[in-house]
Design a protein around this motif. Structure first.
Motif, PDB file in Angstrom:
ATOM      1  N   PHE A 384     -22.976 -13.891   5.186  1.00 32.32           N
ATOM      2  CA  PHE A 384     -24.210 -13.378   4.584  1.00 32.32           C
ATOM      3  C   PHE A 384     -25.012 -14.500   3.939  1.00 32.32           C
ATOM      4  O   PHE A 384     -26.249 -14.464   3.945  1.00 32.32           O
ATOM      5  N   LYS A 385     -24.330 -15.490   3.365  1.00 31.28           N
ATOM      6  CA  LYS A 385     -25.060 -16.648   2.835  1.00 31.28           C
ATOM      7  C   LYS A 385     -25.876 -17.307   3.934  1.00 31.28           C
ATOM      8  O   LYS A 385     -27.065 -17.632   3.757  1.00 31.28           O
ATOM      9  N   GLN A 386     -25.269 -17.507   5.084  1.00 31.85           N
ATOM     10  CA  GLN A 386     -25.971 -18.135   6.200  1.00 31.85           C
ATOM     11  C   GLN A 386     -27.137 -17.289   6.686  1.00 31.85           C
ATOM     12  O   GLN A 386     -28.195 -17.811   7.035  1.00 31.85           O
ATOM     13  N   GLN A 387     -26.944 -15.957   6.705  1.00 29.10           N
ATOM     14  CA  GLN A 387     -28.032 -15.072   7.117  1.00 29.10           C
ATOM     15  C   GLN A 387     -29.195 -15.134   6.138  1.00 29.10           C
ATOM     16  O   GLN A 387     -30.360 -15.183   6.548  1.00 29.10           O
ATOM     17  N   PHE A 388     -28.901 -15.113   4.849  1.00 31.81           N
ATOM     18  CA  PHE A 388     -29.965 -15.208   3.847  1.00 31.81           C
ATOM     19  C   PHE A 388     -30.762 -16.498   4.023  1.00 31.81           C
ATOM     20  O   PHE A 388     -31.996 -16.484   4.025  1.00 31.81           O
ATOM     21  N   VAL A 389     -30.063 -17.620   4.149  1.00 28.80           N
ATOM     22  CA  VAL A 389     -30.730 -18.918   4.278  1.00 28.80           C
ATOM     23  C   VAL A 389     -31.594 -18.948   5.535  1.00 28.80           C
ATOM     24  O   VAL A 389     -32.760 -19.371   5.506  1.00 28.80           O
ATOM     25  N   SER A 390     -31.040 -18.488   6.644  1.00 31.67           N
ATOM     26  CA  SER A 390     -31.782 -18.505   7.908  1.00 31.67           C
ATOM     27  C   SER A 390     -33.018 -17.606   7.857  1.00 31.67           C
ATOM     28  O   SER A 390     -34.107 -17.998   8.273  1.00 31.67           O
ATOM     29  N   LEU A 391     -32.853 -16.402   7.307  1.00 27.73           N
ATOM     30  CA  LEU A 391     -33.977 -15.465   7.263  1.00 27.73           C
ATOM     31  C   LEU A 391     -35.075 -15.937   6.319  1.00 27.73           C
ATOM     32  O   LEU A 391     -36.267 -15.745   6.598  1.00 27.73           O
ATOM     33  N   ILE A 392     -34.711 -16.556   5.229  1.00 26.71           N
ATOM     34  CA  ILE A 392     -35.705 -17.057   4.279  1.00 26.71           C
ATOM     35  C   ILE A 392     -36.417 -18.281   4.823  1.00 26.71           C
ATOM     36  O   ILE A 392     -37.641 -18.415   4.696  1.00 26.71           O
ATOM     37  N   GLU A 393     -35.690 -19.169   5.472  1.00 30.00           N
ATOM     38  CA  GLU A 393     -36.303 -20.409   5.963  1.00 30.00           C
ATOM     39  C   GLU A 393     -37.040 -20.218   7.289  1.00 30.00           C
ATOM     40  O   GLU A 393     -38.034 -20.899   7.550  1.00 30.00           O
ATOM     41  N   ASN A 394     -36.559 -19.293   8.116  1.00 27.82           N
ATOM     42  CA  ASN A 394     -37.113 -19.185   9.475  1.00 27.82           C
ATOM     43  C   ASN A 394     -37.859 -17.891   9.760  1.00 27.82           C
ATOM     44  O   ASN A 394     -38.613 -17.829  10.738  1.00 27.82           O
ATOM     45  N   TYR A 395     -37.660 -16.864   8.933  1.00 27.62           N
ATOM     46  CA  TYR A 395     -38.281 -15.569   9.223  1.00 27.62           C
ATOM     47  C   TYR A 395     -39.085 -15.023   8.044  1.00 27.62           C
ATOM     48  O   TYR A 395     -39.418 -13.844   8.007  1.00 27.62           O
ATOM     49  N   ASP A 396     -39.377 -15.889   7.083  1.00 32.30           N
ATOM     50  CA  ASP A 396     -40.285 -15.548   5.983  1.00 32.30           C
ATOM     51  C   ASP A 396     -39.761 -14.435   5.081  1.00 32.30           C
ATOM     52  O   ASP A 396     -40.542 -13.746   4.418  1.00 32.30           O
ATOM     53  N   LEU A 397     -38.451 -14.210   5.018  1.00 35.81           N
ATOM     54  CA  LEU A 397     -37.904 -13.249   4.074  1.00 35.81           C
ATOM     55  C   LEU A 397     -38.101 -13.781   2.658  1.00 35.81           C
ATOM     56  O   LEU A 397     -37.868 -14.955   2.380  1.00 35.81           O
ATOM     57  N   SER A 398     -38.550 -12.924   1.757  1.00 37.59           N
ATOM     58  CA  SER A 398     -38.797 -13.339   0.375  1.00 37.59           C
ATOM     59  C   SER A 398     -37.497 -13.663  -0.341  1.00 37.59           C
ATOM     60  O   SER A 398     -36.500 -12.942  -0.210  1.00 37.59           O
ATOM     61  N   LYS A 399     -37.506 -14.752  -1.137  1.00 36.05           N
ATOM     62  CA  LYS A 399     -36.344 -15.089  -1.957  1.00 36.05           C
ATOM     63  C   LYS A 399     -36.061 -14.026  -3.004  1.00 36.05           C
ATOM     64  O   LYS A 399     -34.954 -13.959  -3.552  1.00 36.05           O
ATOM     65  N   GLY A 400     -37.063 -13.179  -3.270  1.00 37.87           N
ATOM     66  CA  GLY A 400     -36.881 -12.144  -4.280  1.00 37.87           C
ATOM     67  C   GLY A 400     -35.725 -11.220  -3.984  1.00 37.87           C
ATOM     68  O   GLY A 400     -35.118 -10.654  -4.906  1.00 37.87           O
ATOM     69  N   THR A 449     -36.405  -8.787  13.051  1.00 41.44           N
ATOM     70  CA  THR A 449     -35.162  -9.408  12.591  1.00 41.44           C
ATOM     71  C   THR A 449     -34.905  -9.099  11.123  1.00 41.44           C
ATOM     72  O   THR A 449     -33.796  -8.687  10.735  1.00 41.44           O
ATOM     73  N   VAL A 450     -35.921  -9.291  10.292  1.00 43.21           N
ATOM     74  CA  VAL A 450     -35.781  -9.006   8.858  1.00 43.21           C
ATOM     75  C   VAL A 450     -35.581  -7.514   8.630  1.00 43.21           C
ATOM     76  O   VAL A 450     -34.751  -7.098   7.811  1.00 43.21           O
ATOM     77  N   CYS A 451     -36.359  -6.697   9.351  1.00 43.74           N
ATOM     78  CA  CYS A 451     -36.273  -5.248   9.201  1.00 43.74           C
ATOM     79  C   CYS A 451     -34.859  -4.746   9.530  1.00 43.74           C
ATOM     80  O   CYS A 451     -34.291  -3.925   8.802  1.00 43.74           O
ATOM     81  N   ASP A 452     -34.298  -5.233  10.613  1.00 42.81           N
ATOM     82  CA  ASP A 452     -32.942  -4.818  11.004  1.00 42.81           C
ATOM     83  C   ASP A 452     -31.911  -5.273   9.967  1.00 42.81           C
ATOM     84  O   ASP A 452     -30.939  -4.541   9.688  1.00 42.81           O
ATOM     85  N   PHE A 453     -32.094  -6.457   9.415  1.00 36.52           N
ATOM     86  CA  PHE A 453     -31.166  -6.971   8.404  1.00 36.52           C
ATOM     87  C   PHE A 453     -31.180  -6.083   7.157  1.00 36.52           C
ATOM     88  O   PHE A 453     -30.121  -5.704   6.646  1.00 36.52           O
ATOM     89  N   CYS A 454     -32.363  -5.739   6.675  1.00 37.25           N
ATOM     90  CA  CYS A 454     -32.478  -4.895   5.484  1.00 37.25           C
ATOM     91  C   CYS A 454     -31.911  -3.498   5.747  1.00 37.25           C
ATOM     92  O   CYS A 454     -31.258  -2.914   4.872  1.00 37.25           O
ATOM     93  N   ARG A 455     -32.139  -2.972   6.933  1.00 38.09           N
ATOM     94  CA  ARG A 455     -31.596  -1.653   7.280  1.00 38.09           C
ATOM     95  C   ARG A 455     -30.065  -1.700   7.300  1.00 38.09           C
ATOM     96  O   ARG A 455     -29.394  -0.774   6.833  1.00 38.09           O
ATOM     97  N   SER A 456     -29.523  -2.785   7.834  1.00 43.84           N
ATOM     98  CA  SER A 456     -28.069  -2.933   7.881  1.00 43.84           C
ATOM     99  C   SER A 456     -27.481  -2.988   6.470  1.00 43.84           C
ATOM    100  O   SER A 456     -26.451  -2.370   6.193  1.00 43.84           O
ATOM    101  N   LEU A 457     -28.151  -3.711   5.569  1.00 46.30           N
ATOM    102  CA  LEU A 457     -27.695  -3.766   4.181  1.00 46.30           C
ATOM    103  C   LEU A 457     -27.704  -2.373   3.558  1.00 46.30           C
ATOM    104  O   LEU A 457     -26.722  -1.940   2.933  1.00 46.30           O
ATOM    105  N   ARG A 458     -28.805  -1.677   3.740  1.00 43.41           N
ATOM    106  CA  ARG A 458     -28.976  -0.369   3.092  1.00 43.41           C
ATOM    107  C   ARG A 458     -28.024   0.689   3.638  1.00 43.41           C
ATOM    108  O   ARG A 458     -27.415   1.448   2.883  1.00 43.41           O
TER     109      ARG A 458
END
Length: 490
Positions: A384-400, A449-458
Motif C-alpha cells: 500500500f505504501k508503494q501504491q500511495f507513492v505511485s498514485l500521488i506521483e503519477n496519477y495526481d492523487l491528493s496527499k490529503g 486508476t485512482v477511482c478503483d483504488f479508493c473504491r477498493s479501500l472503501r
C-alpha cells in the motif's frame, strides 16, 4: 560454580554484561567511529578472555579444548575436568574480572561459570544431581549461574579490595571529563578534535576505541551519520533472534548439534549480514555498527535501513526457518544530529515492542510507531505504501488522503483506550472514511486508476469491525508520506 571432579568433562561459559549500555553511552562527537571502535573492542575483549582460558587449561594438562560458540559477548567451550584445570579456569576468571574493573570501573561485568559432566553416546549428559539430561541442561545451569553472579556484581572485588573499591578518585585541579562517556578521571587524554575549544579529553580506553574506529573507517570507508542520512532522516535499527535461549536449552540432542548450529548462526551474523551490507543497494546508505551472537545494530538512511531489515528477515527465514527460528526488530527514525545514545534507546524500545507483539508471538517488526508481523502484514503495508507513492506521483492523487487515513486510524486507536476505561467509543470514523473515499471517487471519476483504488479501500480493504486493516493502511500512509517528502527534497 560446580566443583565436582567425578565427571570427565568440563563445560565452561563466559558472559560479558553491560554491553548495550556501554556501547551506546557516548556523546555525538565522533559518534560513528566511536561506535564502530567500541563494537570491535567489545568483540576483541571477549575473544581475548576465551583465548586466555583456552591457553590456561591447555597449559594445565587439557588434552582437548573445543570452543562451541564465541560471539555476541558470550562463549562456551568444552575441555577436560581435573582439579588443575578447574583452578586454571578460576584463576583466569579472577584476573579477567580484575582487569575489566581496572579498565572500566564497573561499566562492564564479566561472568564465568562451569559445570562438570559426562556425555553418553546417545547425546545425553550426566552431571551432579542430574542424570540422562539433554545437553541443553548444561546451558541452563551455566546461564542460571550468570544470572546469580549478576545479582552479586563485583563480589570478589569487594571482598579482596574493599578499600580501593570505595575510595574516591581524586582528580585535582581542573577536572578532566571524558568528552565521549562523561566520566571524570585523571587518566584522560587530550584530543583536540573532540571539542571546538581544543580542550576535549577522553579516557585511555575511549581513545583506543576511537583509534580503532578511525582505522576501521580507513579500511571500510564508512561515512558519518549525517553523510548516510544525506539530507533526510536517520534510521537506527536493532534486530534480535526470537527465543534463542529456549532453543539452546531445549532444542538439540547432542553437543555436536549445538556446535553445528552455533557455527551457522555465527557465520550468518558475523559474515553474511556484512556481505549483504556490501551490496550496491545498501553500501552507500548504511553501516553495521554491531553484528554478533544473535543480534544486529545498524545506522543509515531511514528508508534503506527498513529495506535492509526486510532483507535480513528474508535471509534469516531462508537459512533458519526450518529450525523454527525467526527474528524481530525495530527502527527509530530521527534527525541526523539526534543524540545517538538516545536513538539507540528508542530503537531498543521499538525492538522490545516487536518482541511483545501479540502477547509474545514475536516474528515482528516495529516501525513508525506501529508493530507488524513479518508474515503477510509487512508485505501488505509495503504494497500500500508503494501504491500511495505511485498514485500521488503519477496519477495526481491528493496527499490529503494520507492525512485523512492516519486521522481516522488514530480515532480507532483511541477507542481501544476508551473501551478499557469503560467510556463511550467514537465510531464516527467509520462513516467519515466512507464519506471521504466516496468524495475522492467523484473527484477522480475521470481517473479510473485512482477511482478503483479508493473504491477498493472503501469496499474491501478497510475492515470496520476490528480496525486492523485500517491501522496497517494508515502505517502505509505514514511511510509513503516520509518517502514523498524525501522525493521532493532530493
Amino acid at each position: 560454580m560446580e566443583k565436582s571432579q567425578v565427571f570427565n568433562k568440563l563445560f565452561v561459559g563466559g558472559d560479558l554484561s553491560g554491553i548495550q549500555r556501554f556501547l551506546y553511552n557516548i556523546s555525538s562527537k565522533k559518534a560513528a567511529v566511536s561506535l564502530k571502535g567500541r563494537s570491535f573492542y567489545l568483540r576483541q575483549l571477549m575473544e581475548n578472555v576465551c583465548s586466555d582460558i583456552k591457553r590456561a587449561v591447555e597449559a594445565n594438562g587439557a588434552k582437548a579444548v573445543d570452543v562451541i560458540y564465541s560471539s555476541g559477548g558470550k562463549f562456551y567451550l568444552l575441555t577436560d575436568n581435573t582439579p588443575q584445570i578447574v583452578e586454571a579456569v578460576e584463576t583466569c576468571a579472577k584476573q579477567a574480572k580484575q582487569n575489566l574493573w581496572e579498565e572500566h570501573k564497573g561499566q562492564l561485568g564479566l561472568n564465568i561459570s562451569y559445570v562438570a559432566f559426562d556425555e553418553h553416546p546417545d547425546g545425553t549428559i550426566d552431571c551432579q544431581d542430574a542424570l540422562g539430561q539433554k545437553p541443553g541442561y548444561l546451558w541452563k545451569i551455566v546461564n542460571a549461574d550468570f544470572a546469580h553472579q549478576k545479582s552479586q556484581k563485583f563480589k570478589d572485588l569487594l571482598t579482596e579490595n574493599y578499600q580501593n573499591f570505595f575510595d574516591p578518585i581524586s582528580v585535582g585541579g581542573k577536572p578532566k571529563v571524558c568528552a565521549v562517556t562523561g566520566i571524570e578521571s585523571p587518566d584522560c587524554f587530550r584530543m583536540e578534535a573532540l571539542s571546538e575549544d581544543g580542550d576535549g579529553y577522553v579516557l585511555p580506553s575511549v581513545r583506543q576505541q576511537i583509534q580503532l574506529g578511525e582505522e576501521l573507517r580507513r579500511q571500510e570507508g564508512f561515512k558519518t551519520f549525517e553523510e548516510y542520512a544525506n539530507s533526510t532522516d536517520l534510521g537506527i535499527l536493532r534486530m534480535d533472534v526470537d527465543g534463542l535461549g529456549k532453543r539452546f536449552i531445549e532444542g538439540f540432542n547432542s553437543i555436536s548439534e549445538y556446535k553445528t548450529f552455533s557455527k551457522r548462526l555465527v557465520d550468518f551474523f558475523e559474515e553474511e549480514t556484512k556481505n549483504i551490507q556490501q551490496e550496491s543497494a545498501f553500501k552507500p546508505y548504511l553501516n553495521i555498527i554491531y553484528a554478533g551472537g544473535d543480534d544486529l545494530f545498524v545506522v543509515g538512511r531511514w528508508d534503506k535501513v527498513i529495506d535492509y531489515a526486510e532483507r535480513i528477515r528474508q535471509e534469516t527465514n531462508n537459512r533458519f526457518g526450518s529450525d523454527g527460528i525467526s527474528i524481530s526488530g525495530g527502527i527509530a527514525v530521527v534527525q541526523p544530529k539526534f543524540p545517538i545514545s538516545k536513538a539507540a534507546e528508542l530503537a531498543g524500545d521499538a525492538e522490545n515492542a516487536a518482541k511483545q507483539f501479540r502477547n509474545g508471538e514475536k516474528n515482528a517488526f516495529h516501525m513508525l510507531g506501529k508493530t507488524v508481523s513479518w508474515d503477510k502484514e509487512f508485505d501488505y503495508v509495503k504494497s500500500f505504501k508503494q501504491q500511495f507513492v505511485s498514485l500521488i506521483e503519477n496519477y495526481d492523487l491528493s496527499k490529503g488522503i494520507l492525512h485523512k487515513l492516519m486521522l481516522y486510524s488514530s480515532i480507532a486507536d483511541r477507542n481501544k483506550v476508551l473501551r478499557k476505561e469503560g467510556k463511550p467509543e467514537d465510531f464516527s470514523y467509520i462513516w467519515h472514511i466512507s464519506y471521504y473515499l466516496t468524495r475522492y471517487m467523484k473527484r477522480y471519476e475521470n481517473n479510473q486508476t485512482v477511482c478503483d483504488f479508493c473504491r477498493s479501500l472503501r469496499d474491501r480493504e478497510i475492515d470496520y469491525r476490528n480496525g486492523r486493516n485500517l491501522e496497517l493502511i494508515a502505517l502505509a500512509a505514514r511511510w509513503a508520506e516520509l518517502e514523498l517528502k524525501d522525493h521532493v527534497n532530493n
